[in-house]
Scaffold this motif. Structure first.
Motif, PDB file in Angstrom:
ATOM      1  N   ILE A 165       0.829  -1.206   0.000  1.00  0.00           N
ATOM      2  CA  ILE A 165       0.000   0.000   0.000  1.00  0.00           C
ATOM      3  C   ILE A 165       0.860   1.252   0.000  1.00  0.00           C
ATOM      4  N   GLU A 166       2.083   1.179   0.523  1.00  0.00           N
ATOM      5  CA  GLU A 166       2.990   2.321   0.424  1.00  0.00           C
ATOM      6  C   GLU A 166       3.382   2.564  -1.027  1.00  0.00           C
ATOM      7  N   ARG A 167       3.681   1.489  -1.762  1.00  0.00           N
ATOM      8  CA  ARG A 167       3.998   1.642  -3.187  1.00  0.00           C
ATOM      9  C   ARG A 167       2.787   2.219  -3.928  1.00  0.00           C
ATOM     10  N   ALA A 168       1.595   1.785  -3.523  1.00  0.00           N
ATOM     11  CA  ALA A 168       0.378   2.294  -4.166  1.00  0.00           C
ATOM     12  C   ALA A 168       0.223   3.791  -3.928  1.00  0.00           C
ATOM     13  N   LEU A 169       0.520   4.259  -2.718  1.00  0.00           N
ATOM     14  CA  LEU A 169       0.414   5.689  -2.420  1.00  0.00           C
ATOM     15  C   LEU A 169       1.474   6.480  -3.177  1.00  0.00           C
ATOM     16  N   VAL A 170       2.671   5.913  -3.292  1.00  0.00           N
ATOM     17  CA  VAL A 170       3.725   6.584  -4.062  1.00  0.00           C
ATOM     18  C   VAL A 170       3.304   6.707  -5.522  1.00  0.00           C
ATOM     19  N   ALA A 171       2.761   5.622  -6.087  1.00  0.00           N
ATOM     20  CA  ALA A 171       2.315   5.646  -7.482  1.00  0.00           C
ATOM     21  C   ALA A 171       1.236   6.704  -7.689  1.00  0.00           C
ATOM     22  N   THR A 172       0.308   6.810  -6.742  1.00  0.00           N
ATOM     23  CA  THR A 172      -0.754   7.805  -6.846  1.00  0.00           C
ATOM     24  C   THR A 172      -0.198   9.217  -6.756  1.00  0.00           C
ATOM     25  N   ALA A 173       0.762   9.432  -5.840  1.00  0.00           N
ATOM     26  CA  ALA A 173       1.364  10.750  -5.692  1.00  0.00           C
ATOM     27  C   ALA A 173       2.120  11.147  -6.950  1.00  0.00           C
TER      28      ALA A 173
END
Length: 266
Positions: free
Chosen positions: A83-91
């Motif tokens: 989920i951290e990678r997912a938030l980075v991708a979204t940012a």
């Protein structure tokens, strides 16, 4: 852009207090006397809490290279959770870290060293689960993609108040002991259980909805709710790559359909 959902700096703060800050942080200059942190967030936070100046290396680097360096250091310290990678991708996709032409799923995939379909999966989880609920849950490093996809599916049928799920996460944290990661994982499991209970209650009302055959694609069921203000699409196909592409491009496609609808009324 935070490199963690929660930052634990107590051990590092004790070390710096006794031995000084041996490793400087890396920054790049902005306008005036301000700087953008490339990496060293934990060292910066520890020095702030100690009330001491921060040793830093000032470097001139492009924004995307700075982000690559930041991600590299984070991943070497500990692999980012799903989920951290997912938030980075979204940012990356929603922010100004990349140039306009690079601010695409493919551009994000290049920075994160992922396939484009993998980026689509990350983005779809964040968009369905929501950043506020994700922040309430935390990094949950022991929870991988299948469980987050399971939560995404449950939330697709969830008609309740998202604030209630955030309350479930916070309650699970307050009632749990252990490390930050363990508490976060328990919060995830509590939210998943609550969402699935709601999904189970809602499932009988969806029975009997006829499936629409879509030649060359598969089958889909379409249902409206909330007094005509909500539409749910359940698509089944033998092409998982198409599903991933559709998830990643859903906002753009919906916007295009909305424009077509407005033109049809002219």
């Amino acid at each position: 852009m935070d490199d963690r959902l929660q930052i634990d700096v107590e051990g590092l703060k004790n070390s710096i207090s006794k031995n000084g800050q041996r490793v400087p942080v890396l920054v790049r200059p902005l306008e005036g006397d301000r700087y953008n942190l490339i990496y060293g967030r934990r060292r910066l936070e520890a020095c702030r809490e100690l009330g001491i100046k921060v040793r830093a290396i000032v470097t001139e680097v492009e924004g995307d290279q700075a982000l690559r360096d930041q991600l590299l250091e984070n991943q070497e310290r500990r692999d980012l959770s799903f989920i951290e990678r997912a938030l980075v991708a979204t940012a990356l996709l929603d922010g100004d870290h990349l140039e306009g032409a690079e601010r695409t799923n493919r551009g994000v995939a290049d920075v994160l060293n992922l396939h484009e379909a993998g980026v689509s999966q990350l983005l779809s989880v964040v968009r369905t689960v929501g950043e506020e609920l994700i922040q309430a849950i935390g990094a949950a490093p022991g929870i991988g993609r299948p469980r987050w996809e399971e939560l995404k599916k449950a939330l697709g049928a969830y008609d309740g108040d998202r604030d209630q799920l955030q309350a479930v996460a916070h309650a699970a944290k307050s009632e749990s002991s252990g490390s930050v990661d363990e508490v976060s994982e328990r919060a995830f499991l509590a939210v998943l259980a609550a969402a699935k209970r709601a999904e189970k209650k809602a499932s009988p009302s969806r029975k009997g909805v006829p499936a629409l055959a879509i030649p060359g694609v598969g089958a889909a069921t379409v249902k409206t709710g909330r007094q005509g203000k909500q539409l749910k699409l359940d698509l089944t196909t033998d092409e998982p790559d198409f599903i991933s592409w559709l998830e990643g491009n859903a906002p753009k496609l919906i916007t295009e359909l909305h424009e077509r609808w407005k033109r049809s009324g002219d």
